[in-house]
Design an enzyme around this catalytic site. Structure first.
Site, short mmCIF file in Angstrom:
data_model
loop_
_atom_site.label_atom_id
_atom_site.label_comp_id
_atom_site.label_asym_id
_atom_site.label_seq_id
_atom_site.Cartn_x
_atom_site.Cartn_y
_atom_site.Cartn_z
N HIS A 280 42.97 -27.09 33.73
CA HIS A 280 41.89 -26.11 33.82
C HIS A 280 41.17 -26.34 35.14
CE1 HIS A 280 39.38 -29.51 32.69
NE2 HIS A 280 40.09 -29.66 31.59
N ARG B 210 34.29 -28.84 30.71
CA ARG B 210 35.65 -28.33 30.69
C ARG B 210 36.60 -29.40 30.17
NH1 ARG B 210 36.36 -23.41 32.66
NH2 ARG B 210 34.74 -22.52 34.01
N SER B 211 37.45 -28.99 29.26
CA SER B 211 38.39 -29.92 28.63
C SER B 211 39.61 -29.14 28.16
CB SER B 211 37.73 -30.61 27.43
OG SER B 211 38.68 -31.32 26.66
N HIS C 60 40.49 -29.93 36.29
CA HIS C 60 41.61 -30.62 36.92
C HIS C 60 41.82 -30.12 38.36
CE1 HIS C 60 42.93 -30.99 32.58
NE2 HIS C 60 43.00 -32.23 32.98
#
EC number: 6.3.2.1
Length: 281
Positions: A34, A186-187, A37
């Site tokens: 995402h 975000r994950s 990254h």
């Protein structure tokens, strides 16, 4: 972008890069990439001559087999995201057998207590698995710098300790948490959330910001009780733990010192989806 499924061809390219005195940057991931990254990769590109991204769902760091089975695997989309950066990034996507051989197991590490708190309390063997896979990847890639997100802050400190106890020369660089518009960190696990769960999960970061405002005027004990009460009012979020800890040692705060830095950490469940977050205080 070049993709390597086997380590030998990658090692050959790395040895050539090293002989040319190139600075090698590494971004280890478990895929389901995402924007968080991508920001790590972009930072690595800015601070390295050549970047290696690993995509590997590591079986040894999952204490729950169901969590391993459910972990999103989106390799085709991951490669599209990396190729969109239009850089000569080397992507390593090994199988478990390529990385571990036929005997897949975790080494045991003593991380001087870093592994026994927070995540370590609730995820048996997790950090042995993390240490094992990172050590193996470091041995293969031999990076000068490795980039990790601060969302997994305890993991970041564990990896710093790993380089210390293994006398690894890799420079570990922590990168800021990237958040969705709602504030949710975000994950890859966010992709399993329904839209309603995603909205509700934004409460985690809101709580952390409120904790930051309370810190310094209220005791850690008071703040912990307050957080527990706040989560009890949320029907669809279940608090697993809340902790205020020393930023370096991760020891639970008892008496605040002016010379120390602290962070607040939360782990919570939205249904069966486990989410973590933290904030510097």
């Amino acid at each position: 972008m070049q993709v390597f499924k086997e380590k030998r061809p990658l090692i050959d390219r790395i040895e050539k890069a090293k002989s040319d005195d190139l600075i090698l940057g590494l971004v280890p991931t478990m895929g389901a990439l995402h924007e968080g990254h991508i920001s790590l990769i972009q930072t690595a590109l800015q601070q390295s001559d050549q970047v290696v991204v690993t995509i590997f769902v590591n079986p040894t760091q999952f204490d729950n087999p169901e969590d391993l089975d459910k972990y999103p695997r989106t390799l085709e989309n991951d490669l599209l995201l990396i190729s969109a950066l239009k850089k000569d990034i080397w992507v390593f996507t090994p199988s478990p057998q390529e990385l571990y051989g036929e005997n897949i197991f975790s080494e045991h590490f003593e991380f001087q207590g870093l592994e026994k708190v927070m995540e370590g309390k609730f995820r048996s063997g997790h950090f042995d698995g993390v240490g094992t896979v990172v050590k193996r990847i470091f041995d293969i890639v031999n990076p000068d710098r490795a980039f990790f997100g601060e969302k997994d802050y305890q993991q970041l400190q564990i990896i710093r300790k790993l380089t210390e106890i293994t006398a690894s020369p890799v420079e570990i660089i922590g990168c800021p948490i990237l958040r969705e518009q709602s504030g949710l960190a975000r994950s890859s696990r966010n992709e399993r959330l329904t839209s309603a769960q995603r909205n509700e999960a934004a409460f985690i970061y809101k709580t952390l910001k409120d904790v930051k405002n309370l810190f310094g005027t209220k005791s850690a004990k008071y703040i912990s009780k307050w957080v527990e009460r706040e989560f009890k009012n949320k029907k669809n979020l279940k608090l697993e733990y809340f902790e205020i800890a020393n930023e370096n040692s991760l020891e639970k705060l008892v008496v605040q010192s002016k010379n120390e830095k602290y962070r607040a950490f939360i782990a919570a469940y939205a249904d069966d989806i486990r989410l973590i977050d933290n904030i510097a205080l």
